[in-house]
Design a protein around this motif. Sequence first.
Motif, PDB file in Angstrom:
ATOM      1  N   HIS A 133       0.718 -10.474   9.074  1.00 51.52           N
ATOM      2  CA  HIS A 133       1.477 -10.836   7.272  1.00 51.52           C
ATOM      3  C   HIS A 133      -0.435  -9.598   6.768  1.00 51.52           C
ATOM      4  N   ALA A 134      -0.058  -9.115   5.761  1.00 54.68           N
ATOM      5  CA  ALA A 134      -1.351  -8.725   5.148  1.00 54.68           C
ATOM      6  C   ALA A 134      -0.816  -9.088   3.565  1.00 54.68           C
ATOM      7  N   PRO A 135      -1.871  -9.756   3.450  1.00 49.84           N
ATOM      8  CA  PRO A 135      -1.564 -10.955   1.420  1.00 49.84           C
ATOM      9  C   PRO A 135      -1.731  -9.402   0.767  1.00 49.84           C
ATOM     10  N   ALA A 136      -2.686  -8.322   0.701  1.00 44.78           N
ATOM     11  CA  ALA A 136      -2.678  -7.248  -0.280  1.00 44.78           C
ATOM     12  C   ALA A 136      -1.347  -6.487  -0.166  1.00 44.78           C
ATOM     13  N   THR A 137      -0.071  -6.832   0.656  1.00 43.80           N
ATOM     14  CA  THR A 137       1.397  -5.908   1.203  1.00 43.80           C
ATOM     15  C   THR A 137       1.800  -6.219  -0.050  1.00 43.80           C
ATOM     16  N   GLN A 138       1.688  -7.843  -0.312  1.00 44.98           N
ATOM     17  CA  GLN A 138       2.564  -8.393  -1.626  1.00 44.98           C
ATOM     18  C   GLN A 138       1.681  -7.683  -2.812  1.00 44.98           C
ATOM     19  N   ARG A 139       0.952  -7.921  -3.566  1.00 42.84           N
ATOM     20  CA  ARG A 139       0.577  -7.325  -4.272  1.00 42.84           C
ATOM     21  C   ARG A 139       0.531  -5.858  -5.057  1.00 42.84           C
ATOM     22  N   ASN A 140       0.354  -4.848  -3.724  1.00 38.63           N
ATOM     23  CA  ASN A 140       0.050  -3.891  -3.876  1.00 38.63           C
ATOM     24  C   ASN A 140       1.218  -2.714  -3.043  1.00 38.63           C
ATOM     25  N   ARG A 141       2.855  -3.656  -3.208  1.00 40.37           N
ATOM     26  CA  ARG A 141       4.320  -2.406  -2.673  1.00 40.37           C
ATOM     27  C   ARG A 141       4.634  -2.624  -4.136  1.00 40.37           C
ATOM     28  N   GLU A 142       4.860  -3.317  -4.486  1.00 42.60           N
ATOM     29  CA  GLU A 142       5.410  -2.495  -6.031  1.00 42.60           C
ATOM     30  C   GLU A 142       4.368  -1.052  -6.743  1.00 42.60           C
ATOM     31  N   PRO A 143       3.215  -1.058  -7.097  1.00 47.81           N
ATOM     32  CA  PRO A 143       3.043  -0.282  -7.899  1.00 47.81           C
ATOM     33  C   PRO A 143       3.225   1.279  -7.032  1.00 47.81           C
ATOM     34  N   ILE A 144       2.934   1.057  -5.152  1.00 45.08           N
ATOM     35  CA  ILE A 144       2.929   2.146  -4.753  1.00 45.08           C
ATOM     36  C   ILE A 144       4.738   2.877  -4.944  1.00 45.08           C
ATOM     37  N   ALA A 145       5.395   1.504  -4.468  1.00 46.73           N
ATOM     38  CA  ALA A 145       6.600   2.367  -4.600  1.00 46.73           C
ATOM     39  C   ALA A 145       7.620   3.086  -6.066  1.00 46.73           C
ATOM     40  N   LYS A 146       6.795   2.539  -7.129  1.00 42.21           N
ATOM     41  CA  LYS A 146       6.854   2.981  -8.337  1.00 42.21           C
ATOM     42  C   LYS A 146       6.296   4.099  -8.673  1.00 42.21           C
TER      43      LYS A 146
END
Length: 199
Positions: free
Chosen positions: A6-19
């Motif tokens: 698990h990488a906690p940052a994934t939860q924070r950055n995945r939506e902005p990256i997906a955009k």
Amino acid sequence: MSVKQHAPATQRNREPIAKVLAAELPGSGRVLEIAAGTGEHAMFFAARFQALEWLPSDPSPEALASIEAWREDYEGDNLAEPVLLDAARRDWPVDRADAILCINMVHISPWKASTGLFDGAARLLEKGAPLILYGPFFEPDVEPAPSNLDFDRSLKARDPRWGIRDLAEIDRLAERSGFTRTARCEMPANNLTLVYRRK
């Protein structure tokens, strides 16, 4: 014991990256993810972009095991089996891609991994296809965030070959490899998403 990482940052950055990816990825084809790490991004983006084949890769056997463990929970059919790939080496086990994504690798690897990334992208991508990078970068005429300066020092303490790269240096590498930067997107936690396209 689960091999899932698990990488906690994934939860924070995945939506902005997906955009950003929604605006930059092709409508169909294969996306090669370099240094896919835990596999959480791969699973999330494969679900978000189901018309694309998502091919995760990593040089770490532990990461590959984690990616495969996440993949076992994935209900779609567009998330490919992960492949062992070291960006710094020339012998990539992939012969084509329509886009390449690389998240949080450039600063946590030797410089030869970045040169290998662009060299490999030049071999795989057709004209106009994107190589997309995410992570922290130092920019000319932009005051570095104190958190990035601290992070850079901690990276270099772990391995002197690591460290946050200068964006101008990445741009020069891209130009040398036949790419030009077409987008710069500010992201959470003083990160950037950079899009380079094959000339």
